[in-house]
Design a protein around this motif. Structure first.
Motif, PDB file in Angstrom:
ATOM      1  N   LEU A   5       9.286  10.471   6.847  1.00 28.87           N
ATOM      2  CA  LEU A   5       8.984  10.637   5.432  1.00 28.87           C
ATOM      3  C   LEU A   5       8.010   9.550   5.025  1.00 28.87           C
ATOM      4  CD1 LEU A   5      12.644  11.050   4.125  1.00 28.87           C
ATOM      5  CD2 LEU A   5      11.009  12.882   4.605  1.00 28.87           C
ATOM      6  N   HIS A   6       7.267   9.812   3.926  1.00 28.60           N
ATOM      7  CA  HIS A   6       6.402   8.737   3.441  1.00 28.60           C
ATOM      8  C   HIS A   6       7.258   7.591   2.951  1.00 28.60           C
ATOM      9  CE1 HIS A   6       3.512   6.500   0.928  1.00 28.60           C
ATOM     10  NE2 HIS A   6       2.742   6.794   1.943  1.00 28.60           N
ATOM     11  N   LYS A   7       6.873   6.394   3.319  1.00 26.36           N
ATOM     12  CA  LYS A   7       7.705   5.220   3.070  1.00 26.36           C
ATOM     13  C   LYS A   7       7.431   4.618   1.696  1.00 26.36           C
ATOM     14  CE  LYS A   7       9.182   5.627   7.276  1.00 26.36           C
ATOM     15  NZ  LYS A   7       8.491   6.871   7.625  1.00 26.36           N
ATOM     16  N   LEU A   9       6.820   1.554  -0.910  1.00 24.24           N
ATOM     17  CA  LEU A   9       5.966   0.374  -0.758  1.00 24.24           C
ATOM     18  C   LEU A   9       6.763  -0.803  -0.196  1.00 24.24           C
ATOM     19  CD1 LEU A   9       3.190  -0.921  -1.163  1.00 24.24           C
ATOM     20  CD2 LEU A   9       3.939  -1.586  -3.446  1.00 24.24           C
ATOM     21  N   ILE A  12       6.817  -0.405   3.484  1.00 24.23           N
ATOM     22  CA  ILE A  12       5.481  -0.622   4.052  1.00 24.23           C
ATOM     23  C   ILE A  12       5.186  -2.122   4.148  1.00 24.23           C
ATOM     24  CG2 ILE A  12       3.011  -0.360   3.579  1.00 24.23           C
ATOM     25  CD1 ILE A  12       3.697   2.418   2.390  1.00 24.23           C
ATOM     26  N   LEU A  13       5.487  -2.840   3.077  1.00 18.03           N
ATOM     27  CA  LEU A  13       5.213  -4.282   3.090  1.00 18.03           C
ATOM     28  C   LEU A  13       6.167  -5.010   4.040  1.00 18.03           C
ATOM     29  CD1 LEU A  13       4.499  -4.869  -0.707  1.00 18.03           C
ATOM     30  CD2 LEU A  13       2.857  -4.645   1.159  1.00 18.03           C
ATOM     31  N   ARG A  15       7.319  -3.798   6.813  1.00 12.75           N
ATOM     32  CA  ARG A  15       6.817  -3.582   8.164  1.00 12.75           C
ATOM     33  C   ARG A  15       5.623  -4.489   8.452  1.00 12.75           C
ATOM     34  NH1 ARG A  15       4.414   1.567  11.588  1.00 12.75           N
ATOM     35  NH2 ARG A  15       2.428   1.010  10.667  1.00 12.75           N
TER      36      ARG A  15
ATOM     37  N   PRO B 147       4.363   2.943  -6.836  1.00 11.09           N
ATOM     38  CA  PRO B 147       3.911   1.584  -6.510  1.00 11.09           C
ATOM     39  C   PRO B 147       2.910   1.599  -5.360  1.00 11.09           C
ATOM     40  CG  PRO B 147       6.306   1.666  -6.720  1.00 11.09           C
ATOM     41  CD  PRO B 147       5.827   3.089  -6.721  1.00 11.09           C
ATOM     42  N   VAL B 148       1.914   0.745  -5.482  1.00  9.84           N
ATOM     43  CA  VAL B 148       0.918   0.586  -4.414  1.00  9.84           C
ATOM     44  C   VAL B 148       0.733  -0.893  -4.121  1.00  9.84           C
ATOM     45  CG1 VAL B 148      -0.336   2.721  -4.912  1.00  9.84           C
ATOM     46  CG2 VAL B 148      -1.002   0.601  -6.064  1.00  9.84           C
ATOM     47  N   SER B 149       0.114  -1.160  -2.986  1.00 12.04           N
ATOM     48  CA  SER B 149      -0.024  -2.528  -2.513  1.00 12.04           C
ATOM     49  C   SER B 149      -1.073  -3.291  -3.329  1.00 12.04           C
ATOM     50  CB  SER B 149      -0.421  -2.515  -1.029  1.00 12.04           C
ATOM     51  OG  SER B 149      -0.601  -3.820  -0.558  1.00 12.04           O
ATOM     52  N   PRO B 185      -0.040   7.943   8.402  1.00 15.27           N
ATOM     53  CA  PRO B 185      -0.057   8.259   6.964  1.00 15.27           C
ATOM     54  C   PRO B 185       1.221   7.871   6.237  1.00 15.27           C
ATOM     55  CG  PRO B 185      -0.997  10.073   8.202  1.00 15.27           C
ATOM     56  CD  PRO B 185      -0.452   9.095   9.213  1.00 15.27           C
ATOM     57  N   GLU B 186       2.368   8.065   6.897  1.00 17.89           N
ATOM     58  CA  GLU B 186       3.615   7.782   6.177  1.00 17.89           C
ATOM     59  C   GLU B 186       3.817   6.293   5.938  1.00 17.89           C
ATOM     60  OE1 GLU B 186       3.456   9.147   9.180  1.00 17.89           O
ATOM     61  OE2 GLU B 186       4.958   8.325  10.556  1.00 17.89           O
ATOM     62  N   TRP B 187       3.024   5.462   6.633  1.00 20.98           N
ATOM     63  CA  TRP B 187       3.106   4.018   6.448  1.00 20.98           C
ATOM     64  C   TRP B 187       1.920   3.482   5.654  1.00 20.98           C
ATOM     65  CZ3 TRP B 187       7.273   1.154   7.207  1.00 20.98           C
ATOM     66  CH2 TRP B 187       8.253   1.601   8.099  1.00 20.98           C
ATOM     67  N   LEU B 188       1.155   4.354   5.043  1.00 23.86           N
ATOM     68  CA  LEU B 188      -0.051   3.941   4.325  1.00 23.86           C
ATOM     69  C   LEU B 188       0.221   3.926   2.825  1.00 23.86           C
ATOM     70  CD1 LEU B 188      -3.060   3.258   4.358  1.00 23.86           C
ATOM     71  CD2 LEU B 188      -3.549   5.708   4.520  1.00 23.86           C
ATOM     72  N   SER B 189       0.132   2.746   2.225  1.00 23.91           N
ATOM     73  CA  SER B 189       0.335   2.626   0.781  1.00 23.91           C
ATOM     74  C   SER B 189      -0.608   3.570   0.046  1.00 23.91           C
ATOM     75  CB  SER B 189       0.053   1.175   0.351  1.00 23.91           C
ATOM     76  OG  SER B 189      -0.054   1.086  -1.050  1.00 23.91           O
ATOM     77  N   GLY B 190      -0.069   4.333  -0.870  1.00 21.39           N
ATOM     78  CA  GLY B 190      -0.887   5.210  -1.712  1.00 21.39           C
ATOM     79  C   GLY B 190      -1.170   6.576  -1.122  1.00 21.39           C
ATOM     80  N   PHE B 191      -0.792   6.786   0.133  1.00 20.68           N
ATOM     81  CA  PHE B 191      -1.137   8.063   0.777  1.00 20.68           C
ATOM     82  C   PHE B 191      -0.537   9.259   0.041  1.00 20.68           C
ATOM     83  CE2 PHE B 191      -0.100  11.549   3.652  1.00 20.68           C
ATOM     84  CZ  PHE B 191      -1.338  11.840   4.194  1.00 20.68           C
ATOM     85  N   SER B 192       0.738   9.149  -0.306  1.00 17.45           N
ATOM     86  CA  SER B 192       1.396  10.301  -0.937  1.00 17.45           C
ATOM     87  C   SER B 192       0.822  10.586  -2.320  1.00 17.45           C
ATOM     88  CB  SER B 192       2.909  10.082  -1.012  1.00 17.45           C
ATOM     89  OG  SER B 192       3.195   8.911  -1.736  1.00 17.45           O
TER      90      SER B 192
END
Lengths: 134, 290
Positions: A5-7, A9, A12-13, A15, B147-149, B185-192
């Motif tokens: 699933l999309h993670k 934030l 992500i940070l 990781r 939220p985004v980085s 993609p699933e680990w990319l901030s803002g992708f979704s």
């Protein structure tokens, strides 16, 4: 292999933080899936994360055997990661991991929950210090 | 849905003869929805001129969505003419904080000694909202904030109306701690947020050679912006949040670099400029400023 699933934030940070330090760290999502462990943690697991991918609770418990230092069994919910996940507070313990190559590692584990603004669980981060290790 | 850019400069307003083409006002984008709902993205200094424009239109509730509360996204709010119209309903939306309310955080700026008037003295009917985690309806659009980085609580916005999607991520460092290669993609901030967008307005503050000295500041280099847009398969990339130290000539060079990185396929990237209009229901305007 678990569905990815999309993670959030926070994950992500977490990781990226883990990927850039030399301390063994694993990252777990809000479902209790092991979604990442860094290169230093590969020594404990016995395999690279790229080979393993994301693992659900029923899968990662097969990846390596976990027991107490005296060899007695430990339940998932008694492990620091389980406590952080279920009770949403940090936990520390000393456990023995036997990796896929059969090597036993005595490891101190600290796990802490990542909580969102409404106290919802976003994931768990676990840090490992191997006894006699670096 | 139509978008008009009233400010696209990052960090600090940068007026002067070297910035007249792309403009010196900080972040502010006006969205005109098909049902007429006035929607404003960010309250940088560009909101001053927009406020003058909106004051000429019939009174109706105005929605201002703040991606975050850094000054370049907030400092124009006190100079937004509708804010001073007694009784006019103004809804300000912003990212939630685990500590202080949105009102408390905005009031840190809109109060002495940084501003002469207290937020509580504003005569309009000001309603403050934490942005919800779930997608919500605003006028005829659907809005999702995630939220985004970036440094501090910051969201990107995905605004959809009639099947067209504008994604607005003016401040974003998606490849912090990792280069674009190999980020799933699933680990990319803002992708979704940005996946499949009709238009993506995205941070591209730095040239590639400038980025190493600004890692962790929360902004993108031009190559990271292009990589992010490609990863998200967006139709058109509009580069935003221009560095206040960059002149028009430097920004033209940055646009040229973005187009070279983009390659021959699809709509080539465009730099945002003050006065730029994007009609998402028809063809998106692509020319550069005069």
């Amino acid at each position: 292999m678990a569905q990815t699933l999309h993670k959030s934030l926070a994950l992500i940070l977490a990781r990226e933080f883990a990927a850039n330090i030399a301390t063994p760290v694993s990252v777990w999502d809000e479902r209790g899936y092991l979604v990442f462990f860094n290169e230093p943690a590969e020594k404990i697991v016995g395999r690279p994360h790229a080979e393993v991918g994301e693992l659900g609770p029923s899968e990662w418990t097969k990846l390596f055997a976990v027991e107490r230092i005296d060899g007695s069994p430990v339940l998932l919910e008694e492990m620091p990661v389980g406590i952080a996940h279920v009770e949403k507070h940090p936990s520390h313990d000393m456990l023995a991991f036997t990796d896929l190559k059969g090597t036993r590692h005595e490891v101190e584990v600290t796990a802490f929950p990542l909580l969102g603004r409404a106290n919802e669980l976003l994931g768990v981060v676990a840090v490992y210090w191997e006894r006699g290790g670096r | 849905m139509k978008a008009t850019i009233w400010g696209c400069r990052g960090s600090l307003a940068a007026p002067g003869p070297e910035t007249v083409a792309f403009g010196g006002n900080t972040s502010c984008v006006q969205l005109e929805l098909s049902d007429g709902t006035p929607l404003v993205l960010d309250a940088g200094t560009g909101i001053r001129m927009l406020g003058i424009e909106l004051a000429r239109t019939p009174r109706r509730p105005i929605h201002v969505i703040l991606t975050h509360l850094h000054l370049d996204h907030l400092e124009g709010l006190g100079f937004f003419v509708p804010l001073w119209e007694p009784g006019l309903e103004i809804h300000v939306w912003g990212p939630a904080s685990p500590v202080d309310s949105l009102e408390e955080r905005i009031a840190r700026y809109l109060s002495p000694p940084l501003f002469p008037v207290q937020l509580s003295e504003v005569p309009s009917k000001l309603v403050l909202h934490d942005l919800p985690d779930e997608e919500f309806a605003l006028g005829s659009a659907r809005i999702r904030a995630e939220p985004v980085s970036h440094r501090g609580p910051t969201v990107g916005l995905r605004i959809t109306e009639h099947g067209k999607t504008l994604v607005y991520i003016p401040d974003h460092e998606p490849y912090l701690g990792a280069g674009p290669a190999g980020v799933e993609p699933e680990w990319l901030s803002g992708f979704s947020l940005a996946e499949g967008a009709t238009v993506l307005m995205h941070d591209a503050q730095y040239f590639e050679h400038e980025y190493p000295n600004h890692v962790g500041w929360g902004h993108s280099s031009v190559d990271h912006a292009v990589s992010f847009a490609r990863a998200c398969d967006v139709r058109r990339l509009v580069l935003f949040h221009h560095d206040p130290m960059h002149s028009d000539d430097q920004l033209r060079a940055l646009e040229t670099r973005a187009r070279a990185l983009w390659g021959p396929n699809g709509h080539e990237p465009t730099l945002a400029f003050e006065g730029m209009k994007l009609a998402l229901d028809t063809e998106v305007e692509a020319h550069s400023p005069a």
